[in-house]
Design a protein around this motif. Structure first.
Motif, mmCIF file in Angstrom:
data_model
loop_
_atom_site.group_PDB
_atom_site.id
_atom_site.type_symbol
_atom_site.label_atom_id
_atom_site.label_comp_id
_atom_site.label_asym_id
_atom_site.label_seq_id
_atom_site.Cartn_x
_atom_site.Cartn_y
_atom_site.Cartn_z
ATOM 1 N N MET A 1 -21.468 17.695 49.988
ATOM 2 C CA MET A 1 -22.863 17.661 49.535
ATOM 3 C C MET A 1 -22.909 17.644 48.013
ATOM 4 S SD MET A 1 -25.924 20.378 50.323
ATOM 5 C CE MET A 1 -27.550 20.146 49.639
ATOM 6 N N PRO A 2 -23.673 16.734 47.412
ATOM 7 C CA PRO A 2 -23.733 16.678 45.946
ATOM 8 C C PRO A 2 -24.286 17.974 45.352
ATOM 9 C CG PRO A 2 -24.661 14.695 46.936
ATOM 10 C CD PRO A 2 -24.457 15.669 48.040
ATOM 11 N N HIS A 3 -23.843 18.245 44.138
ATOM 12 C CA HIS A 3 -24.322 19.392 43.371
ATOM 13 C C HIS A 3 -25.755 19.118 42.936
ATOM 14 C CE1 HIS A 3 -23.407 22.879 40.664
ATOM 15 N NE2 HIS A 3 -24.421 22.365 39.990
ATOM 16 N N ARG A 4 -26.677 20.033 43.241
ATOM 17 C CA ARG A 4 -28.096 19.821 42.962
ATOM 18 C C ARG A 4 -28.463 20.345 41.574
ATOM 19 N NH1 ARG A 4 -29.664 23.090 48.239
ATOM 20 N NH2 ARG A 4 -28.018 24.304 47.201
ATOM 21 N N VAL A 5 -29.019 19.463 40.752
ATOM 22 C CA VAL A 5 -29.402 19.802 39.380
ATOM 23 C C VAL A 5 -30.913 19.621 39.243
ATOM 24 C CG1 VAL A 5 -29.115 19.256 36.934
ATOM 25 C CG2 VAL A 5 -27.165 19.051 38.506
ATOM 26 N N ALA A 6 -31.578 20.651 38.772
ATOM 27 C CA ALA A 6 -33.021 20.600 38.528
ATOM 28 C C ALA A 6 -33.257 20.674 37.025
ATOM 29 C CB ALA A 6 -33.736 21.754 39.226
ATOM 30 N N VAL A 7 -33.974 19.700 36.492
ATOM 31 C CA VAL A 7 -34.292 19.659 35.069
ATOM 32 C C VAL A 7 -35.759 20.062 34.907
ATOM 33 C CG1 VAL A 7 -34.399 18.246 32.994
ATOM 34 C CG2 VAL A 7 -32.626 17.812 34.713
ATOM 35 N N LEU A 8 -35.990 21.130 34.148
ATOM 36 C CA LEU A 8 -37.343 21.615 33.925
ATOM 37 C C LEU A 8 -37.904 21.002 32.649
ATOM 38 C CD1 LEU A 8 -39.711 23.469 34.669
ATOM 39 C CD2 LEU A 8 -38.568 25.312 33.391
ATOM 40 N N ALA A 9 -38.986 20.237 32.787
ATOM 41 C CA ALA A 9 -39.652 19.614 31.643
ATOM 42 C C ALA A 9 -40.891 20.413 31.279
ATOM 43 C CB ALA A 9 -40.037 18.172 31.982
ATOM 44 N N LEU A 10 -40.998 20.787 30.019
ATOM 45 C CA LEU A 10 -42.138 21.559 29.525
ATOM 46 C C LEU A 10 -42.902 20.740 28.497
ATOM 47 C CD1 LEU A 10 -40.231 24.938 29.045
ATOM 48 C CD2 LEU A 10 -41.708 24.309 30.962
ATOM 49 N N ASP A 11 -44.139 21.130 28.229
ATOM 50 C CA ASP A 11 -44.932 20.430 27.226
ATOM 51 C C ASP A 11 -44.196 20.421 25.886
ATOM 52 O OD1 ASP A 11 -47.054 19.623 28.771
ATOM 53 O OD2 ASP A 11 -48.247 21.427 28.382
ATOM 54 N N GLY A 12 -44.253 19.271 25.205
ATOM 55 C CA GLY A 12 -43.532 19.109 23.953
ATOM 56 C C GLY A 12 -42.102 18.655 24.153
ATOM 57 N N VAL A 13 -41.750 18.246 25.380
ATOM 58 C CA VAL A 13 -40.385 17.838 25.671
ATOM 59 C C VAL A 13 -40.030 16.586 24.876
ATOM 60 C CG1 VAL A 13 -40.991 16.370 27.646
ATOM 61 C CG2 VAL A 13 -38.734 17.424 27.540
ATOM 62 N N ILE A 14 -38.764 16.480 24.498
ATOM 63 C CA ILE A 14 -38.259 15.305 23.793
ATOM 64 C C ILE A 14 -37.724 14.332 24.842
ATOM 65 C CG2 ILE A 14 -36.561 14.467 22.131
ATOM 66 C CD1 ILE A 14 -36.768 17.129 20.708
ATOM 67 N N PRO A 15 -38.292 13.146 24.964
ATOM 68 C CA PRO A 15 -37.926 12.238 26.054
ATOM 69 C C PRO A 15 -36.443 11.932 26.146
ATOM 70 C CG PRO A 15 -39.920 11.474 24.978
ATOM 71 C CD PRO A 15 -39.398 12.605 24.147
ATOM 72 N N MET A 16 -35.799 11.682 25.021
ATOM 73 C CA MET A 16 -34.371 11.370 25.058
ATOM 74 C C MET A 16 -33.588 12.509 25.688
ATOM 75 S SD MET A 16 -31.741 10.812 21.882
ATOM 76 C CE MET A 16 -29.996 11.161 22.118
ATOM 77 N N ASP A 17 -33.874 13.722 25.262
ATOM 78 C CA ASP A 17 -33.143 14.883 25.764
ATOM 79 C C ASP A 17 -33.430 15.121 27.239
ATOM 80 O OD1 ASP A 17 -32.951 14.835 23.041
ATOM 81 O OD2 ASP A 17 -33.131 16.986 22.768
ATOM 82 N N LEU A 18 -34.644 14.790 27.667
ATOM 83 C CA LEU A 18 -35.004 14.983 29.061
ATOM 84 C C LEU A 18 -34.133 14.143 29.987
ATOM 85 C CD1 LEU A 18 -36.929 16.176 31.198
ATOM 86 C CD2 LEU A 18 -38.471 14.254 30.753
#
Length: 374
Positions: A1-18
């Motif tokens: 089973m693949p490793h599950r990664v959740a990325v939390l995006a908050l207001d003011g997020v930098i698109p490249m880094d997201l």
């Protein structure tokens, strides 16, 4: 089973880094070509997220995704004034962090380290964040050991990256840690990035000359910066400032925060980096122009203070020769090593002629023992 990664995006997020986590981890494949990670982005309440680039993004999941994730990534965002002033989290974000299981791995990119520290997740640990905010971070969270020089810090469960692009290094490190160097190297090649980047944040930190109210040593600093190619000594700087060496050193340290000779080395390194990046001068000429004398001394100081070699710093697009100049010949030993890379780096030997050199040098310096007989 693949490793599950959740990325939390908050207001003011930098698109490249997201997008860095998905960009790197999606290229980590098993022998059958299947992805080893699944990366999903979520937001608080599943709402649209305002970026710092003037547009909004739409996500399909809310913070409940954090409960089932194996790794949680907090994407870089512009920290708010409330966080930078008080070091406290908003209530909704505190509740979201509470959903993260104790065994879940947590990664922060750049300024998101402020969020982890405010949540108490970095107490007693080493961490890093963007070098420009390290002093403020230290004041807000004295219980965290801040390292401003590294690209990322791995504490096992909690990892912090210094900046957005340093997230690439961190995620390749995670792939290497989870699945080995071969998988990480393949992922790096597909992303067209280096599998391991030399040096740390020290190579990017700006070191301007401070302007002080009394200017007791500022004139001497300017005088010194105009003579970086010369053998400037502490005695010469003190004489220019009309002080004794002891008084000059004491006042200099009070104004600049370091000793005169340490500041001189850093100024020479800054000038060397500028020349390597913006001119087509050879490393030897840059070393002379900045007062290091020879490339060996320049390389030693680069490794000591910046953690990397001066050669990667030189711009790859700089022309090798100016118009009208003939192409210079490389030293025989360098041409031999380039044509026979398998001989490079071998240990010194003693040949029948009695010399003690590296094997590639014996091709030109020791006719008694040619390379093809060794």
């Amino acid at each position: 089973m693949p490793h599950r990664v959740a990325v939390l995006a908050l207001d003011g997020v930098i698109p490249m880094d997201l997008g860095i986590a998905a960009r790197v981890l999606n290229e980590a494949l098993d022998p059958t070509g299947a992805r080893l990670y699944t990366v999903t982005t979520c937001s608080l309440g599943g709402r649209q997220v305002r970026t710092n680039e003037g547009f909004r993004i739409v996500v399909d999941d809310d913070e409940s995704l954090l409960e089932s994730a194996d790794t949680v990534v907090i994407a870089t965002q512009e920290p708010g004034d409330h966080l930078l002033t008080t070091g406290e989290l908003p209530a909704q974000l505190t509740a979201a962090f509470a959903r993260i299981a104790p065994e879940t791995r947590i990664v922060s990119l750049c300024t998101s380290a402020f969020l982890l520290a405010a949540a108490g997740l970095l107490d007693g640990l080493r961490a890093t964040t963007h070098w420009a905010l390290c002093e403020r971070f230290t004041r807000l969270f004295p219980g965290v050991e801040v390292d401003p020089d590294v690209l990322f810090v791995d504490n096992g469960r909690v990892l912090t990256a210094a900046g957005g692009a340093a997230g690439i290094d961190l995620f390749l490190h995670l792939v290497r840690r989870d699945h080995g160097a071969a998988v990480a190297g393949s992922a790096a090649r597909r992303c067209v990035v280096a599998p391991w980047r030399d040096g740390g944040q020290a190579q990017f930190i700006e070191h301007p000359v401070p302007e002080d109210a009394d200017r007791s040593t500022s004139a001497t600093r300017r005088w010194t910066l105009n003579r970086l190619s010369e053998p400037v000594t502490l005695q010469a700087m003190a004489r220019h400032a009309h002080m004794s060496e002891r008084t000059f050193t004491r006042r200099f340290r009070a104004e600049v925060g370091t000793s005169p000779l340490q500041w001189l080395v850093q100024s020479r390194l800054t000038q060397a980096r500028h020349l390597l990046e913006s001119s087509d001068l050879t490393v030897a000429r840059v070393a002379t122009a900045c007062g290091f004398g020879d490339p060996v001394a320049l390389r030693k100081h680069f490794h000591t203070h910046l953690g990397l070699s001066p050669w990667p710093t030189a711009t790859p697009t700089a022309p090798r020769n100016r118009p009208g100049q003939s192409r210079s010949r490389r030293p025989e030993s360098a041409r031999f090593a380039a044509s026979r890379p398998e001989t490079a780096g071998r240990s010194p030997h003693r040949c029948s002629g009695g010399c003690r050199t590296r094997r590639q040098r014996s091709y030109t310096r020791c006719p008694a023992t040619p390379w093809y007989r060794k």
